[in-house]
Design an enzyme around this catalytic site. Structure first.
Site, PDB file in Angstrom:
ATOM      1  N   SER A   1     -42.855  23.209 -25.165  1.00  0.00           N
ATOM      2  CA  SER A   1     -43.229  23.102 -26.575  1.00  0.00           C
ATOM      3  C   SER A   1     -44.122  21.899 -26.838  1.00  0.00           C
ATOM      4  O   SER A   1     -44.909  21.907 -27.783  1.00  0.00           O
ATOM      5  CB  SER A   1     -41.974  23.023 -27.439  1.00  0.00           C
ATOM      6  OG  SER A   1     -41.148  21.947 -27.024  1.00  0.00           O
TER       7      SER A   1
ATOM      8  N   SER B   1     -45.391  19.861 -23.878  1.00  0.00           N
ATOM      9  CA  SER B   1     -45.892  19.352 -22.603  1.00  0.00           C
ATOM     10  C   SER B   1     -46.446  20.498 -21.766  1.00  0.00           C
ATOM     11  O   SER B   1     -46.121  21.662 -21.988  1.00  0.00           O
ATOM     12  CB  SER B   1     -44.779  18.637 -21.825  1.00  0.00           C
ATOM     13  OG  SER B   1     -43.758  19.553 -21.466  1.00  0.00           O
TER      14      SER B   1
ATOM     15  N   ALA C   1     -42.432  21.553  -6.661  1.00  0.00           N
ATOM     16  CA  ALA C   1     -41.567  22.596  -6.100  1.00  0.00           C
ATOM     17  C   ALA C   1     -42.398  23.872  -5.962  1.00  0.00           C
ATOM     18  O   ALA C   1     -42.563  24.630  -6.916  1.00  0.00           O
ATOM     19  CB  ALA C   1     -40.350  22.817  -6.986  1.00  0.00           C
TER      20      ALA C   1
ATOM     21  N   ASP D   1     -28.304  21.499 -19.939  1.00  0.00           N
ATOM     22  CA  ASP D   1     -29.146  22.701 -20.056  1.00  0.00           C
ATOM     23  C   ASP D   1     -29.381  23.307 -18.677  1.00  0.00           C
ATOM     24  O   ASP D   1     -30.500  23.679 -18.321  1.00  0.00           O
ATOM     25  CB  ASP D   1     -30.472  22.368 -20.733  1.00  0.00           C
ATOM     26  CG  ASP D   1     -31.223  23.626 -21.204  1.00  0.00           C
ATOM     27  OD1 ASP D   1     -30.573  24.684 -21.328  1.00  0.00           O
ATOM     28  OD2 ASP D   1     -32.432  23.542 -21.447  1.00  0.00           O
TER      29      ASP D   1
ATOM     30  N   GLU E   1     -33.826  28.863 -14.984  1.00  0.00           N
ATOM     31  CA  GLU E   1     -35.191  28.399 -15.256  1.00  0.00           C
ATOM     32  C   GLU E   1     -35.378  26.935 -14.883  1.00  0.00           C
ATOM     33  O   GLU E   1     -36.494  26.505 -14.578  1.00  0.00           O
ATOM     34  CB  GLU E   1     -35.540  28.569 -16.737  1.00  0.00           C
ATOM     35  CG  GLU E   1     -35.619  30.008 -17.202  1.00  0.00           C
ATOM     36  CD  GLU E   1     -34.349  30.453 -17.878  1.00  0.00           C
ATOM     37  OE1 GLU E   1     -34.433  31.023 -18.972  1.00  0.00           O
ATOM     38  OE2 GLU E   1     -33.251  30.233 -17.314  1.00  0.00           O
TER      39      GLU E   1
END
EC number: 2.7.11.1
Length: 559
Positions: free
Chosen positions: A95, A97, A165, A208, A212
């Protein structure tokens, strides 16, 4: 009133005891003994303290003999600048970055650089988020976490240099292969457990944790990321209050919903959700909107599909417990020792997980009925075959490398000769019709085929009911292969178009047995079952349409 650039630096301070170096060396922190400067100091005034660049500002004259002899001090590394890097593809967008792959020109090292707009951070009140993420990451030094190597800035942006990654999100692989087999589930669960043990030992709650936010590096080991909502606990605190909702609906713990508090055990709840998703292909709590998901969570309302691994099920049941103090692995349940001793991890060697070779990602496709066969598919093998349209033959597969036989040439304009009815809800067309005959076929379809409304006025070439699988779950769908080409699938009960299998030159059908066939695409494999036992006919027709679309002539060799 708008803040100046220097005030933004002060608004996002590095903690006074730790300053990030601006070079990617094995040790990423150094001591900073002087306190940070006050946010009220104007930008033109010299001050001692830390900045967002990971360097200290010039101090005023001092009587300290070391400061009177600069030659005795170690040289300070030059601050990094955007021009030190060649920026490439976008790896992800948030949102406020953007993460971009970048290569450092001086060293040729690759980094995932997170770029944040200063103006947007201030406008959206995200300064605490940025501060928290940077401060938490500066505390971590473990192979199962994304590493923060350096930070720097220019007049408009902040830059975080992170480890790259290369294999992306764990979620991508869950979506691609549907369900992990037991070996893969065990290994990746063990790596997540090892990471959480380290994180909680540092007094940090992620808050969180979800697929994802679990990335995979070049060697397919996990690297956990996204610490913007993380919480560092004080030494005398076991839980953190949340003034607003943090986390993602499907993985949020019940205590956050009912008490607005999160604890280390909240991450263990998320772990239980992730294990369930690795095996079943979908998270345990699913509904049409967040409110309904939350209701299911606080009521512990979920079910296990058939063929769920028994030991994994027992582990999930010991993690998805409403009472946070009763979850396996929490401090009240004697910590991580009992969790790591669970029978599901019986074959795991915990000491050197990050040095072990991860198992090949393999799909778990248990038979859905007694007369079906179990199917296992190696993900690496599927990827290597994307460039080849030929359907592989095996002991349990039908070889479909070519259309079985050339169909006879038709004469006249009797369009019925092209239609082969398989049953009341299934048919396929021969593809040798002319343009005029195609027009007549389309008119016939529009006037009498109830599925015409879903295919955007494209001629249906083959249709029939299939069971479309997602992990261990299956849904009956009407599959519609049309010109275009397109592969639509429709909910036959509610008469709703549910989606479309994306066509590309890399699309490849594969029959596994009489009923089961796969449609491989670059980002996902679709698992389908033809209840009539004609999986090979679906693959043959899909391949025939593929040839017409991507090859210059039907007789061209498969490349």
């Amino acid at each position: 009133m708008a803040r100046t650039t220097s005030q933004l630096y002060d608004a996002v301070p590095i903690q006074s005891s730790v300053v990030l170096c601006s070079c990617p060396s094995p040790s990423m922190v150094r001591s900073q003994t002087e306190p940070s400067s006050s946010p009220g100091i104007p930008s033109g005034v010299s001050r001692q303290g830390s900045t967002m660049d990971g360097t200290t500002a010039e101090a005023r004259p001092s009587t300290n003999p070391l400061q009177q002899h600069p030659a005795q001090l170690p040289p300070q590394p030059r601050k990094k600048r955007p021009e030190d890097f060649k920026f490439g593809k976008i790896l992800g967008e948030g949102s406020f970055s953007t993460v971009v792959l970048a290569r450092e020109l001086a060293t040729s090292r690759e980094y995932a650089i997170k770029i944040l707009e200063k103006r947007h951070i201030i406008k959206e009140n995200k300064v605490p988020y940025v501060t928290r993420e940077r401060d938490v990451m500066s505390r971590l030094d473990h192979p199962f976490f994304v590493k923060l190597y350096f930070t720097f800035q220019d007049d408009e942006k902040l830059y975080f240099g992170l480890s790259y990654a290369k294999n992306g999100e764990l979620l991508k692989y869950i979506r691609k292969i549907g369900s992990f087999d037991e070996t893969c589930t065990r290994f990746y669960t063990a790596e997540i457990v090892s990471a959480l043990e380290y994180l909680h030992g540092k007094g940090i709650i992620h808050r969180d944790l979800k697929p994802e936010n679990i990335l995979l590096n070049e060697d397919m080991h996990i690297q956990i990321t996204d610490f913007g909502t993380a919480k560092v606990l004080s030494p005398d605190s076991k839980q953190a209050r949340a003034n607003s909702f943090v986390g993602t609906a499907q993985y949020v713990s019940p205590e956050l919903l009912t008490e607005k508090s999160a604890c280390k055990s909240s991450d263990l709840w998320a772990l239980g959700c992730i294990i369930y998703q690795l095996v079943a292909g979908l998270p345990p709590f699913r509904a049409g909107n967040e409110y309904l998901i939350f209701q299911k969570i606080i009521k512990l309302e979920y079910d296990f599909p058939e063929k769920f691994f028994p030991k994994a099920r027992d582990l999930v049941e010991k993690l998805l417990v409403l009472d946070a103090t009763k979850r396996l692995g929490c401090e009240e349940m004697e910590g991580y020792g009992p969790l790591k001793a669970h029978p599901f991890f019986e074959s795991i060697t915990w000491e050197n997980l990050h040095q072990q070779t991860p198992p090949k990602l393999t799909a778990y496709l248990p038979a859905m009925s007694e007369d079906d066969e179990d199917c296992y598919g190696n993900y690496d093998n599927l990827l290597s075959q994307f460039g080849c349209m030929q359907v592989s033959s095996s002991s349990s597969s039908h070889s479909l490398s070519a259309v079985d036989a050339s169909l006879p040439q038709r004469s006249g304009s009797n369009i019925e000769q092209y239609i082969h009815d398989l049953d009341t809800n299934s048919f396929e067309l021969d593809l040798q019709f002319s343009e005029d005959e195609k027009r007549l076929l389309l008119e016939k379809q529009a006037g009498g085929n109830p599925w015409h409304q879903f295919v955007e006025n494209n001629l249906i070439l083959k249709m029939g009911p299939v069971d479309k699988r997602k992990g261990l779950f299956a849904r009956r769908r009407q599959l519609l292969l049309t010109e275009g080409p397109h592969l639509y699938y429709v909910d036959p009960v509610n008469k709703v178009l549910k989606g479309e299998i994306p066509w590309s030159q890399e699309l490849r059908p594969e029959a596994k047995n009489f009923k089961t066939f796969f449609v491989h695409t670059p980002n996902r494999t679709y698992y389908l079952m033809d209840p009539s036992g004609n999986a090979h006919k679906w693959c043959r027709k899909i391949q025939e349409v593929w040839r017409q679309q991507y090859q210059s002539s039907p007789d061209a060799a498969v490349q």
